[in-house]
Design a protein around this motif. Sequence first.
Motif, PDB file in Angstrom:
ATOM      1  N   LEU B  38      44.629 -17.688 -27.880  1.00 29.19           N
ATOM      2  CA  LEU B  38      43.358 -18.420 -27.960  1.00 29.19           C
ATOM      3  C   LEU B  38      43.148 -18.912 -29.385  1.00 29.19           C
ATOM      4  O   LEU B  38      43.503 -18.228 -30.347  1.00 29.19           O
ATOM      5  CB  LEU B  38      42.203 -17.505 -27.564  1.00 29.19           C
ATOM      6  N   GLN B  39      42.567 -20.097 -29.504  1.00 28.34           N
ATOM      7  CA  GLN B  39      42.349 -20.683 -30.830  1.00 28.34           C
ATOM      8  C   GLN B  39      40.932 -20.364 -31.302  1.00 28.34           C
ATOM      9  O   GLN B  39      39.976 -20.482 -30.524  1.00 28.34           O
ATOM     10  CB  GLN B  39      42.556 -22.202 -30.763  1.00 28.34           C
ATOM     11  N   ARG B  40      40.825 -19.954 -32.553  1.00 25.48           N
ATOM     12  CA  ARG B  40      39.528 -19.577 -33.114  1.00 25.48           C
ATOM     13  C   ARG B  40      39.381 -20.211 -34.493  1.00 25.48           C
ATOM     14  O   ARG B  40      40.343 -20.293 -35.254  1.00 25.48           O
ATOM     15  CB  ARG B  40      39.462 -18.050 -33.229  1.00 25.48           C
ATOM     16  N   CYS B  41      38.185 -20.683 -34.797  1.00 27.31           N
ATOM     17  CA  CYS B  41      37.931 -21.266 -36.111  1.00 27.31           C
ATOM     18  C   CYS B  41      38.033 -20.172 -37.176  1.00 27.31           C
ATOM     19  O   CYS B  41      37.432 -19.105 -37.044  1.00 27.31           O
ATOM     20  CB  CYS B  41      36.545 -21.897 -36.158  1.00 27.31           C
ATOM     21  N   LYS B  42      38.791 -20.445 -38.227  1.00 31.56           N
ATOM     22  CA  LYS B  42      38.996 -19.449 -39.274  1.00 31.56           C
ATOM     23  C   LYS B  42      37.743 -19.292 -40.141  1.00 31.56           C
ATOM     24  O   LYS B  42      37.510 -18.236 -40.718  1.00 31.56           O
ATOM     25  CB  LYS B  42      40.172 -19.878 -40.161  1.00 31.56           C
ATOM     26  N   SER B  43      36.953 -20.359 -40.226  1.00 31.40           N
ATOM     27  CA  SER B  43      35.782 -20.301 -41.104  1.00 31.40           C
ATOM     28  C   SER B  43      34.590 -19.620 -40.439  1.00 31.40           C
ATOM     29  O   SER B  43      33.930 -18.798 -41.047  1.00 31.40           O
ATOM     30  CB  SER B  43      35.348 -21.699 -41.525  1.00 31.40           C
ATOM     31  N   CYS B  44      34.309 -19.988 -39.177  1.00 28.46           N
ATOM     32  CA  CYS B  44      33.077 -19.463 -38.582  1.00 28.46           C
ATOM     33  C   CYS B  44      33.335 -18.617 -37.336  1.00 28.46           C
ATOM     34  O   CYS B  44      32.388 -18.072 -36.756  1.00 28.46           O
ATOM     35  CB  CYS B  44      32.105 -20.603 -38.273  1.00 28.46           C
ATOM     36  N   GLY B  45      34.583 -18.498 -36.899  1.00 28.78           N
ATOM     37  CA  GLY B  45      34.893 -17.616 -35.782  1.00 28.78           C
ATOM     38  C   GLY B  45      34.633 -18.186 -34.407  1.00 28.78           C
ATOM     39  O   GLY B  45      34.838 -17.516 -33.399  1.00 28.78           O
ATOM     40  N   TYR B  46      34.203 -19.464 -34.332  1.00 31.54           N
ATOM     41  CA  TYR B  46      33.906 -20.100 -33.043  1.00 31.54           C
ATOM     42  C   TYR B  46      35.192 -20.271 -32.234  1.00 31.54           C
ATOM     43  O   TYR B  46      36.221 -20.660 -32.773  1.00 31.54           O
ATOM     44  CB  TYR B  46      33.257 -21.458 -33.330  1.00 31.54           C
ATOM     45  N   TRP B  47      35.158 -19.925 -30.933  1.00 27.26           N
ATOM     46  CA  TRP B  47      36.340 -20.132 -30.085  1.00 27.26           C
ATOM     47  C   TRP B  47      36.548 -21.622 -29.836  1.00 27.26           C
ATOM     48  O   TRP B  47      35.626 -22.312 -29.399  1.00 27.26           O
ATOM     49  CB  TRP B  47      36.179 -19.437 -28.726  1.00 27.26           C
ATOM     50  N   LEU B  48      37.738 -22.122 -30.086  1.00 21.45           N
ATOM     51  CA  LEU B  48      38.043 -23.524 -29.831  1.00 21.45           C
ATOM     52  C   LEU B  48      38.774 -23.595 -28.495  1.00 21.45           C
ATOM     53  O   LEU B  48      39.994 -23.532 -28.418  1.00 21.45           O
ATOM     54  CB  LEU B  48      38.893 -24.104 -30.963  1.00 21.45           C
ATOM     55  N   ASN B  49      37.991 -23.645 -27.442  1.00 19.65           N
ATOM     56  CA  ASN B  49      38.567 -23.631 -26.109  1.00 19.65           C
ATOM     57  C   ASN B  49      37.918 -24.709 -25.259  1.00 19.65           C
ATOM     58  O   ASN B  49      36.707 -24.689 -25.063  1.00 19.65           O
ATOM     59  CB  ASN B  49      38.338 -22.262 -25.460  1.00 19.65           C
ATOM     60  N   PRO B  50      38.697 -25.686 -24.721  1.00 19.00           N
ATOM     61  CA  PRO B  50      40.133 -25.841 -24.922  1.00 19.00           C
ATOM     62  C   PRO B  50      40.488 -26.165 -26.384  1.00 19.00           C
ATOM     63  O   PRO B  50      39.611 -26.569 -27.145  1.00 19.00           O
ATOM     64  CB  PRO B  50      40.480 -27.010 -23.990  1.00 19.00           C
ATOM     65  N   PRO B  51      41.771 -25.986 -26.754  1.00 22.79           N
ATOM     66  CA  PRO B  51      42.181 -26.169 -28.156  1.00 22.79           C
ATOM     67  C   PRO B  51      41.887 -27.585 -28.668  1.00 22.79           C
ATOM     68  O   PRO B  51      41.888 -28.532 -27.892  1.00 22.79           O
ATOM     69  CB  PRO B  51      43.695 -25.942 -28.102  1.00 22.79           C
ATOM     70  N   ARG B  52      41.599 -27.674 -29.948  1.00 15.91           N
ATOM     71  CA  ARG B  52      41.269 -28.975 -30.553  1.00 15.91           C
ATOM     72  C   ARG B  52      41.527 -28.907 -32.052  1.00 15.91           C
ATOM     73  O   ARG B  52      41.640 -27.808 -32.606  1.00 15.91           O
ATOM     74  CB  ARG B  52      39.821 -29.334 -30.235  1.00 15.91           C
TER      75      ARG B  52
END
Lengths: 408, 143, 142
Positions: B38-52
């Motif tokens: 799963l992709q997650r924003c490194k700065s704020c931890g928001y899940w990027l789903n679907p990936p972007r």
Amino acid sequence: MFDEYLARRYRTTTRPKKEHYLVKDSAAIVGIGATEFSKDSGRSELQMVCEAVKAAVDDAGLQMEEIDGFVRFEMDYTDEMHICSSLGIPKLTYFAECGWGGGASCSTIVHAAAAIAAGVAECIVCYRGMNEASGRRYGRIPGTPSIMTAPRDHFGSILPFGHCTPPGWVAMFASRYLHEFDATAEDLAWVSVVCREHANRNPNAIFYDRPLTVQECVEARMIIEPLRLYDCCVDTDGAVAIIVASAEKAKKLKQKPAYIVGATQGNATEGELMTSYYRPVISGLPEAWYTGQELWRVTGAIPSDVNVAQFYDAFSPLIPMQLEEYGFCDRGKGMDFCRGGDRIRLGGELPCNTSGSHLSEAYLHGMNLIAEAVRQIRGTSTAQVKNAELSLVTGGLGIPTSAILLRN
Amino acid sequence: MSVEYNADQKIPHPAMWGVLYKSSTPFWDGVKEKRVMLQRCKSCGYWLNPPRPMCPKCRSQESEWVAAKGTGKIYSWVTFNESPHSAFKTPYEAVLVELDEGPRIVSNVVGINSDELEIGMPVEVTFEDVAEDLTLPKFKKVG
Amino acid sequence: MVMEYNPKIPTLRPYIDPDNQGFWDGVREHRLVIQKCKDCGLVIHRPRPMCPRCLSTEREWTPSMGKGVIYAYVNVIYQNAGYPGIKAPYSVVVVEITEGVRILANLYDIEPEGVRIGTPVEICFDDIADDLTLPKFKRLNS
């Protein structure tokens, strides 16, 4: 059926009244953004478009939430739905798509300005992103095509003859143009040389540090006769975003607005996608002529009012042809206008393609030309025309096309 | 109901959608190694789903890929009675699974009968090699 | 004759639809036929469903003499900018035939370096595969 075009008469009696043209001065370009221009971006088109939009929003001094419209190229691989999911743009109230390859460039501005004038949206992104150098190059067809049948009647009528790429399609027009007006490869080289001179002042241009001489142009390898290497644009990876906002909103933003005086489109009969060879005359571009006539009509401007122009130059012969079609010189005199370069370079009568344009800056389907026209109005070009008040941009040729006129 | 495939038909492959696929490459690379990434924003931890490519919350382009535990619940499902593609035999279910981490993914079930399926049913991931060059993450009953 | 095809990379086929079928049927039978409006007599190429002059949809195929002059041409020199199945250099020409319309095709007996605008030519047909015949032009009376 071509009497109107052949006689260079534009019937205005069948046009809407000039006072009904609501686009005039209703909107302005308030933000421009771009990625670097390269031969291999190493990332997706979607990512580059997001970067360019973010840069344009920052440039304008807008909040992302204020974007309420998008206009995309029909050919673009990305779309507003995915872009909004990356950029966190909460809602859109307007979205549209423009056809005909690079002919769509100024069309995006036509749609944005018209939507704003109609009150449908207030802040619209027009964009184009492509990995055209590292991905699918328009100048080539894929290695071994899996298709045995060309996709449509039009392609089916040209591809069996190996007439399969844009340089070839445009070269056919150029063949007639050079023949009818006795122009030489050397004459044509001046177009590429002047664009390169301008690119040599622009650090963002792909050919920033590569000067070019007429001699090199005429000795360069032939791609499709009569077009040589430097007659063709530079394949590019990159993205450009342009933000159009209402004139009212533009006044409150960070940048000096580039007001849209006029934005027009043109199609002409007997047209085919870059192979309109069956018209009485093919050494001209009637779509551009119609687009220009309408532009001068709705704006009230005349060609000699224009201070700086960005002509769509996927291939060098298109610049002299457009100088004629947009009325900067008589028919057949476009090559004279370009020969020696003095009239089209910075400091000349009509400085053209001041960023280096498609031939030497980057080929972003016309959107980098719009960005440069905006810089000329702002006074921030690397080849700045002093006190530029009216700045012209044109869209892709050999197809339904478009143009815009900006003012400060 | 699990999906049965017609052996002589090619199953749609994620690589066929080449352009946006770039964003999803780490997900499909993970599947090959039998992990749900799963992709997650490194700065704020928001899940990027679907990936972007960019975080819609903070617009950072820095993201990280983390392995999900692989457990979750059936969030919704549909039954296909008419086959949409020659590779799929009907009937079968397409399910939307909400992973315990939060993101939802579309998948199929393995070994769960249609009349057993219900919203909220706990499931866990299993990997099925559906073709020589294609592994898919699917979900089975927990335990 | 002057075109060299690579049999491993099939030449793209024309797309036959109800509007252009007569033209390609003619080519297969080694005849050049051109669309003509049955109502007003306008000779039309490329084929289309409606006469742009009188808007009639009644059309017929009229035989052409197949003679004309080279109106415009390009020479594909750089292989990558051309079709991979046709060996560069090769020419693509637009020929204006005596009936007044123009036809895009290749040349049969003129090498790329010999092509000139205005050269008189006539139609010929090249069976380049079992299922593909293409119209080409050769020097008049050659």
